[in-house]
Design a protein around this motif. Structure first.
Motif, PDB file in Angstrom:
ATOM      1  N   ASP A   1       9.138  38.327   3.152  1.00 15.35           N
ATOM      2  CA  ASP A   1       8.512  38.946   3.798  1.00 15.35           C
ATOM      3  C   ASP A   1       7.902  38.367   5.500  1.00 15.35           C
ATOM      4  OD1 ASP A   1       8.337  40.391   1.579  1.00 15.35           O
ATOM      5  OD2 ASP A   1       7.280  40.284   0.276  1.00 15.35           O
ATOM      6  N   PHE A   2       7.711  36.550   4.989  1.00 12.86           N
ATOM      7  CA  PHE A   2       6.756  36.551   5.974  1.00 12.86           C
ATOM      8  C   PHE A   2       8.006  36.692   7.262  1.00 12.86           C
ATOM      9  CE2 PHE A   2       6.586  32.399   8.383  1.00 12.86           C
ATOM     10  CZ  PHE A   2       5.045  32.096   9.019  1.00 12.86           C
ATOM     11  N   ALA A   3       8.959  36.477   6.812  1.00 10.61           N
ATOM     12  CA  ALA A   3      10.152  36.277   7.925  1.00 10.61           C
ATOM     13  C   ALA A   3      10.148  37.202   8.540  1.00 10.61           C
ATOM     14  CB  ALA A   3      12.003  35.934   7.886  1.00 10.61           C
ATOM     15  N   VAL A   4      10.450  38.408   7.614  1.00 14.71           N
ATOM     16  CA  VAL A   4      10.176  39.433   8.389  1.00 14.71           C
ATOM     17  C   VAL A   4       9.088  40.738   9.207  1.00 14.71           C
ATOM     18  CG1 VAL A   4      10.351  41.909   8.157  1.00 14.71           C
ATOM     19  CG2 VAL A   4      11.963  40.749   6.081  1.00 14.71           C
ATOM     20  N   LEU A   5       8.073  40.119   8.905  1.00 15.94           N
ATOM     21  CA  LEU A   5       6.416  40.206   9.124  1.00 15.94           C
ATOM     22  C   LEU A   5       6.568  39.602  10.389  1.00 15.94           C
ATOM     23  CD1 LEU A   5       3.701  41.242   9.037  1.00 15.94           C
ATOM     24  CD2 LEU A   5       2.961  39.321   8.375  1.00 15.94           C
ATOM     25  N   GLN A   6       6.717  38.336  10.919  1.00 16.35           N
ATOM     26  CA  GLN A   6       7.034  37.036  11.617  1.00 16.35           C
ATOM     27  C   GLN A   6       8.230  37.925  13.416  1.00 16.35           C
ATOM     28  OE1 GLN A   6       5.113  34.641  12.659  1.00 16.35           O
ATOM     29  NE2 GLN A   6       4.220  35.736  10.444  1.00 16.35           N
ATOM     30  N   ASP A   7       9.717  38.698  12.750  1.00 17.64           N
ATOM     31  CA  ASP A   7      10.166  39.161  13.527  1.00 17.64           C
ATOM     32  C   ASP A   7      10.012  40.788  13.984  1.00 17.64           C
ATOM     33  OD1 ASP A   7      12.325  37.911  13.355  1.00 17.64           O
ATOM     34  OD2 ASP A   7      12.857  38.317  11.336  1.00 17.64           O
ATOM     35  N   ARG A   8       9.022  41.348  13.243  1.00 17.88           N
ATOM     36  CA  ARG A   8       8.020  42.692  13.386  1.00 17.88           C
ATOM     37  C   ARG A   8       7.220  42.768  14.732  1.00 17.88           C
ATOM     38  NH1 ARG A   8       6.174  43.953   8.665  1.00 17.88           N
ATOM     39  NH2 ARG A   8       7.565  44.978   8.137  1.00 17.88           N
ATOM     40  N   GLU A   9       6.861  41.415  14.381  1.00 18.93           N
ATOM     41  CA  GLU A   9       5.412  41.236  15.286  1.00 18.93           C
ATOM     42  C   GLU A   9       5.950  39.905  17.019  1.00 18.93           C
ATOM     43  OE1 GLU A   9       1.910  39.290  13.783  1.00 18.93           O
ATOM     44  OE2 GLU A   9       2.040  40.724  12.681  1.00 18.93           O
ATOM     45  N   ASP A  10       6.809  39.835  16.704  1.00 18.80           N
ATOM     46  CA  ASP A  10       8.022  38.932  17.611  1.00 18.80           C
ATOM     47  C   ASP A  10       7.990  39.405  19.096  1.00 18.80           C
ATOM     48  OD1 ASP A  10       9.483  37.314  19.222  1.00 18.80           O
ATOM     49  OD2 ASP A  10      11.113  37.675  18.065  1.00 18.80           O
ATOM     50  N   PRO A  11       7.285  39.737  20.059  1.00 16.31           N
ATOM     51  CA  PRO A  11       7.127  40.259  21.910  1.00 16.31           C
ATOM     52  C   PRO A  11       9.150  39.873  22.346  1.00 16.31           C
ATOM     53  CG  PRO A  11       5.964  38.321  21.632  1.00 16.31           C
ATOM     54  CD  PRO A  11       6.404  38.414  19.903  1.00 16.31           C
ATOM     55  N   LEU A  12       9.302  39.420  21.861  1.00 17.78           N
ATOM     56  CA  LEU A  12      11.245  39.696  22.380  1.00 17.78           C
ATOM     57  C   LEU A  12      11.982  39.433  20.845  1.00 17.78           C
ATOM     58  CD1 LEU A  12      10.948  34.925  23.722  1.00 17.78           C
ATOM     59  CD2 LEU A  12      10.499  37.514  24.994  1.00 17.78           C
ATOM     60  N   SER A  13      11.710  40.282  20.601  1.00 10.76           N
ATOM     61  CA  SER A  13      12.963  40.341  18.922  1.00 10.76           C
ATOM     62  C   SER A  13      13.952  41.599  20.630  1.00 10.76           C
ATOM     63  CB  SER A  13      12.044  40.933  18.095  1.00 10.76           C
ATOM     64  OG  SER A  13      11.154  42.378  18.306  1.00 10.76           O
ATOM     65  N   HIS A  14      13.577  42.691  21.007  1.00  7.66           N
ATOM     66  CA  HIS A  14      14.519  43.381  21.407  1.00  7.66           C
ATOM     67  C   HIS A  14      15.403  42.281  21.848  1.00  7.66           C
ATOM     68  CE1 HIS A  14      11.325  42.848  24.425  1.00  7.66           C
ATOM     69  NE2 HIS A  14      12.633  43.276  25.592  1.00  7.66           N
ATOM     70  N   TYR A  15      15.668  41.214  22.466  1.00  9.86           N
ATOM     71  CA  TYR A  15      16.124  40.705  23.162  1.00  9.86           C
ATOM     72  C   TYR A  15      18.027  40.357  22.276  1.00  9.86           C
ATOM     73  CZ  TYR A  15      13.386  40.370  26.980  1.00  9.86           C
ATOM     74  OH  TYR A  15      13.206  40.378  28.980  1.00  9.86           O
ATOM     75  N   ARG A  16      17.688  40.507  21.097  1.00  8.40           N
ATOM     76  CA  ARG A  16      18.656  40.244  20.272  1.00  8.40           C
ATOM     77  C   ARG A  16      19.653  41.272  20.194  1.00  8.40           C
ATOM     78  NH1 ARG A  16      20.028  37.566  14.975  1.00  8.40           N
ATOM     79  NH2 ARG A  16      21.306  38.642  13.834  1.00  8.40           N
ATOM     80  N   SER A  17      19.253  42.458  20.232  1.00  8.49           N
ATOM     81  CA  SER A  17      20.360  43.775  20.584  1.00  8.49           C
ATOM     82  C   SER A  17      20.746  43.893  21.748  1.00  8.49           C
ATOM     83  CB  SER A  17      19.457  44.566  20.255  1.00  8.49           C
ATOM     84  OG  SER A  17      18.342  45.202  21.591  1.00  8.49           O
ATOM     85  N   LYS A  18      20.459  42.966  22.526  1.00  8.30           N
ATOM     86  CA  LYS A  18      21.089  43.263  24.427  1.00  8.30           C
ATOM     87  C   LYS A  18      21.845  41.642  24.128  1.00  8.30           C
ATOM     88  CE  LYS A  18      17.293  43.959  27.008  1.00  8.30           C
ATOM     89  NZ  LYS A  18      17.145  45.760  27.094  1.00  8.30           N
ATOM     90  N   PHE A  19      22.410  41.166  22.367  1.00  9.62           N
ATOM     91  CA  PHE A  19      23.173  40.437  23.013  1.00  9.62           C
ATOM     92  C   PHE A  19      24.563  40.736  22.058  1.00  9.62           C
ATOM     93  CE2 PHE A  19      20.104  37.474  23.963  1.00  9.62           C
ATOM     94  CZ  PHE A  19      20.888  36.638  25.491  1.00  9.62           C
ATOM     95  N   HIS A  20      25.731  40.324  21.859  1.00  7.84           N
ATOM     96  CA  HIS A  20      26.897  40.920  20.897  1.00  7.84           C
ATOM     97  C   HIS A  20      26.975  39.341  19.346  1.00  7.84           C
ATOM     98  CE1 HIS A  20      29.134  43.790  23.125  1.00  7.84           C
ATOM     99  NE2 HIS A  20      29.329  42.631  24.173  1.00  7.84           N
ATOM    100  N   ILE A  21      26.600  39.716  18.714  1.00  5.61           N
ATOM    101  CA  ILE A  21      26.590  39.035  17.283  1.00  5.61           C
ATOM    102  C   ILE A  21      28.216  39.149  17.002  1.00  5.61           C
ATOM    103  CG2 ILE A  21      25.513  38.240  15.515  1.00  5.61           C
ATOM    104  CD1 ILE A  21      23.793  38.381  17.798  1.00  5.61           C
ATOM    105  N   PRO A  22      28.654  37.965  16.641  1.00  3.96           N
ATOM    106  CA  PRO A  22      29.746  37.434  15.856  1.00  3.96           C
ATOM    107  C   PRO A  22      29.820  38.418  14.350  1.00  3.96           C
ATOM    108  CG  PRO A  22      29.342  35.222  17.033  1.00  3.96           C
ATOM    109  CD  PRO A  22      28.562  36.763  17.263  1.00  3.96           C
ATOM    110  N   LYS A  23      31.203  38.694  14.088  1.00  3.68           N
ATOM    111  CA  LYS A  23      30.546  39.347  12.398  1.00  3.68           C
ATOM    112  C   LYS A  23      31.398  38.448  11.341  1.00  3.68           C
ATOM    113  CE  LYS A  23      29.120  43.094  14.013  1.00  3.68           C
ATOM    114  NZ  LYS A  23      27.848  43.741  13.534  1.00  3.68           N
TER     115      LYS A  23
END
Length: 423
Positions: free
Chosen positions: A8-30
């Protein structure tokens, strides 16, 4: 920041992270099961920004449609393309634009810097590096010693960590320079040690070297885009770095060079030259005498590889948008959280050899696991954790703030715990 265990703590930090949207701008290996891997290997090769393809495609399009005219009439004219990288790169490494250029590859640039700044004499010819420097740095400085007619073992001074310790101590460096400074022509240190992740105090090392008449340079391959280097403020004579780790420019991509502005107009410095270090205004007047460009640009040799620079531009534009200060803030939170969760395992077989002080490290944590071998790293890989194994017993993990999340960190530690408990 106060850290807590639990997802829950990790999820909350990601929700409040102002830079979190940059992750979607990268190709993540599967992973083999189709899910995203936990990619903690940006200290070896950064992930590909999704924008990279369009940046390269633009240059391919101009090449196809314009041919040679792309040099002057392209969307981003190729003659001056390298200038498009300068401001953002200077911001990232803490330099003035006149002090920075992107060109060649890492070890090539190290040699070019040593051509200019390693000036041995009969009494002052030795080179000082850290004992556990990245191997290519050691090979390069040894070859420079040989090139100048010196023994590559006798002429090389090594800054060792103490027996039973992993981190290098400044008092030991001070003793070496106090005792041998009159013999040392060049101090060449890795800004962030590749193995331990120790971020050295560049100002302190530069001042120490200069006080004893030494030239000082840094290999910032593991620092650029990872820590605040403040190269201009450090006073270093030069620095070099690659762009394919934290700067996400693709495998084997170009390198960056810093030359302090006090050397910008020194035409007496020995250097190798080529037509791209010649005055831009008269470069194509082929029969003119050589007219050196001022600043770091004056170390260029050939016209640059545009496709590689396009990939660098894609990443640097993202860095410019996100801002290094913001990235450093997130990096320290993310790495601190990683350290907290590892310590919460309370496993005596685990030791973090990276400094615990945030100002003395970047995002990399080097995890030493007692009695481990590469089999542990292989199990992590099979569990979808992409990290980096370094002999004899260290796993290097780098939660990169542009594309890694707090949930990534949590998941990695949980999977590590399962693997360790099963042994």
């Amino acid at each position: 920041m106060t850290y807590k265990t639990g997802l829950d703590f990790a999820v909350l930090q990601d929700r409040e992270d102002p830079l979190s949207h940059y992750r979607s701008k990268f190709h993540i290996p599967k992973h083999s099961d189709g899910t995203d891997t936990i990619y903690f290997c940006g200290n070896s090769l950064g992930l590909q920004p999704k924008s990279t393809q369009s940046y390269i495609d633009q240059e391919l399009k101009d090449w196809a449609e314009l041919g040679v005219e792309g040099h002057v009439h392209g969307t981003n004219p190729w003659l001056s393309y390298h200038e498009l990288l300068t401001d953002n790169m200077a911001q990232i490494v803490g330099a003035k634009p006149i002090e920075v250029v992107v060109m060649n590859t890492l070890t090539t640039n190290l040699h070019l810097m040593m051509v200019s700044f390693y000036k041995p004499t009969k009494t002052r010819y030795k080179i000082l590096i850290e004992a556990d420097a990245f191997p290519s740095d050691k090979y390069a400085v040894e070859s420079q010693l040989r090139h100048h007619g010196y023994d590559d073992k006798e002429g090389l001074l090594l800054w060792h960590s103490r027996v039973g310790e992993e981190l290098a101590r400044y008092e030991d460096l001070e003793n070496i320079i106090k005792n041998h400074g009159h013999e040392i022509a060049l101090v060449m240190i890795g800004g962030v040690n590749y193995y331990t992740g120790q971020f050295f105090d560049l100002n302190r090392i530069t001042t120490l070297g200069h006080d004893h008449g030494c030239i000082v340079g840094f290999d910032c391959a593991h620092g650029a885009g990872n820590v605040k280097l403040n190269l201009h403020q450090s006073g270093a004579d030069f620095a070099i770095w690659c762009t394919y780790k934290y700067l996400n420019s693709g495998p084997g991509s170009l390198s960056g060079v810093f030359v302090h502005e006090r050397h910008a107009y020194d035409n007496k410095l020995n250097r190798f030259t080529g037509w791209w270090s010649h005055n831009k205004e008269t470069r194509f007047k082929m029969r003119d005498d050589f007219d050196l460009l001022p600043g770091a640009e004056g170390w260029q040799l050939s016209n640059p590889p545009i496709l590689s620079m396009a990939a660098i531009k894609a990443s640097l534009d993202m860095f410019g948008e996100a801002g290094m200060d913001n990235l450093i803030t997130k990096s320290r939170k993310l790495t601190g959280y990683f350290e907290f969760l590892l310590n919460e395992l309370k496993n005596d077989n685990i030791k973090i050899i990276t400094p615990s002080q945030p100002g003395e490290r970047g995002c990399q944590l080097s995890i030493q696991v007692k009695n481990a071998n590469k089999n542990l790293h292989q199990k992590l890989t099979e569990a979808g954790i992409i990290s980096d194994w370094r002999e004899p017993d260290v796993i290097r993990c780098a939660p990169v703030p542009l594309y890694n999340s707090f949930k990534d960190v949590y998941t990695m530690v949980e999977r590590l715990k399962i693997i360790l408990n099963a042994q």
